[in-house]
Design a protein around this motif. Structure first.
Motif, PDB file in Angstrom:
ATOM      1  N   GLU A  21      37.243 -12.764  17.560  1.00  0.00           N
ATOM      2  CA  GLU A  21      37.426 -11.508  16.822  1.00  0.00           C
ATOM      3  C   GLU A  21      36.129 -11.039  16.169  1.00  0.00           C
ATOM      4  N   ILE A  22      35.299 -11.983  15.708  1.00  0.00           N
ATOM      5  CA  ILE A  22      34.050 -11.587  15.054  1.00  0.00           C
ATOM      6  C   ILE A  22      32.856 -11.561  16.020  1.00  0.00           C
ATOM      7  N   THR A  73      24.450 -16.240  10.658  1.00  0.00           N
ATOM      8  CA  THR A  73      25.711 -16.801  11.108  1.00  0.00           C
ATOM      9  C   THR A  73      25.481 -17.987  12.041  1.00  0.00           C
ATOM     10  N   LEU A  99      32.103  -5.285  11.316  1.00  0.00           N
ATOM     11  CA  LEU A  99      33.306  -6.072  11.062  1.00  0.00           C
ATOM     12  C   LEU A  99      33.250  -6.673   9.659  1.00  0.00           C
ATOM     13  N   THR A 100      34.411  -6.975   9.131  1.00  0.00           N
ATOM     14  CA  THR A 100      34.486  -7.727   7.888  1.00  0.00           C
ATOM     15  C   THR A 100      35.294  -8.995   8.158  1.00  0.00           C
ATOM     16  N   ALA A 101      34.737 -10.120   7.763  1.00  0.00           N
ATOM     17  CA  ALA A 101      35.423 -11.409   7.899  1.00  0.00           C
ATOM     18  C   ALA A 101      35.501 -12.033   6.515  1.00  0.00           C
ATOM     19  N   SER A 118      39.855 -11.889  10.029  1.00  0.00           N
ATOM     20  CA  SER A 118      39.151 -10.679  10.430  1.00  0.00           C
ATOM     21  C   SER A 118      40.138  -9.850  11.235  1.00  0.00           C
TER      22      SER A 118
END
Length: 131
Positions: A21-22, A73, A99-101, A118
């Motif tokens: 997803e990220i 990351t 994106l926001t996680a 996320s």
């Protein structure tokens, strides 16, 4: 409650889907999802060092609670990250390529439970305290 300690992962679910997803690539996702990391946290007031160690890689975050910083990351991308404390929780919000996680680490005397989210994807990993 302080956050300092050493924690070993005991179980987890859906982590590979969270990484997908990220935007983490397939090979890195497979390796990360299969890993059973050890997390070491050192704390001096609002200053923390969070060290995650697997057989392949060690990642260290050194930060001050409530102050945004640039994080590299697991797969080498740059993210803007803010980590705050709320009672027995450390809440990490990572902004990465649109994106926001969010990772919420909830601490107890026995260990910690981490929830990664996320979009609509949620993953959980549990860790026991070893020191």
């Amino acid at each position: 409650m302080g956050f300092a300690g050493t924690y070993e992962m005991t179980r987890g679910d859906n982590y590979e889907e969270f990484l997908k997803e990220i935007g983490v690539g397939l090979a890195t996702r497979k390796i990360a999802a299969a890993s059973r990391p050890t997390v070491e946290i050192q704390q001096d007031g609002d200053n923390l060092k969070l060290k995650t160690t697997t057989t392949l890689k060690t990642i260290e975050l050194v930060f001050t609670l409530g102050i945004e910083f640039t994080e590299e990351t697991e797969d080498g991308r740059k993210a803007q990250t803010l980590i705050t404390a709320d009672g027995d929780k450390l809440i990490q919000v990572r902004k990465l390529e649109g994106l926001t996680a969010t990772t919420t680490r909830t601490f107890s005397d026995d260990g910690l439970d981490a929830t990664f989210q996320s979009g609509n994807v949620v993953s959980r990993r549990s860790y026991k305290r070893t020191a």
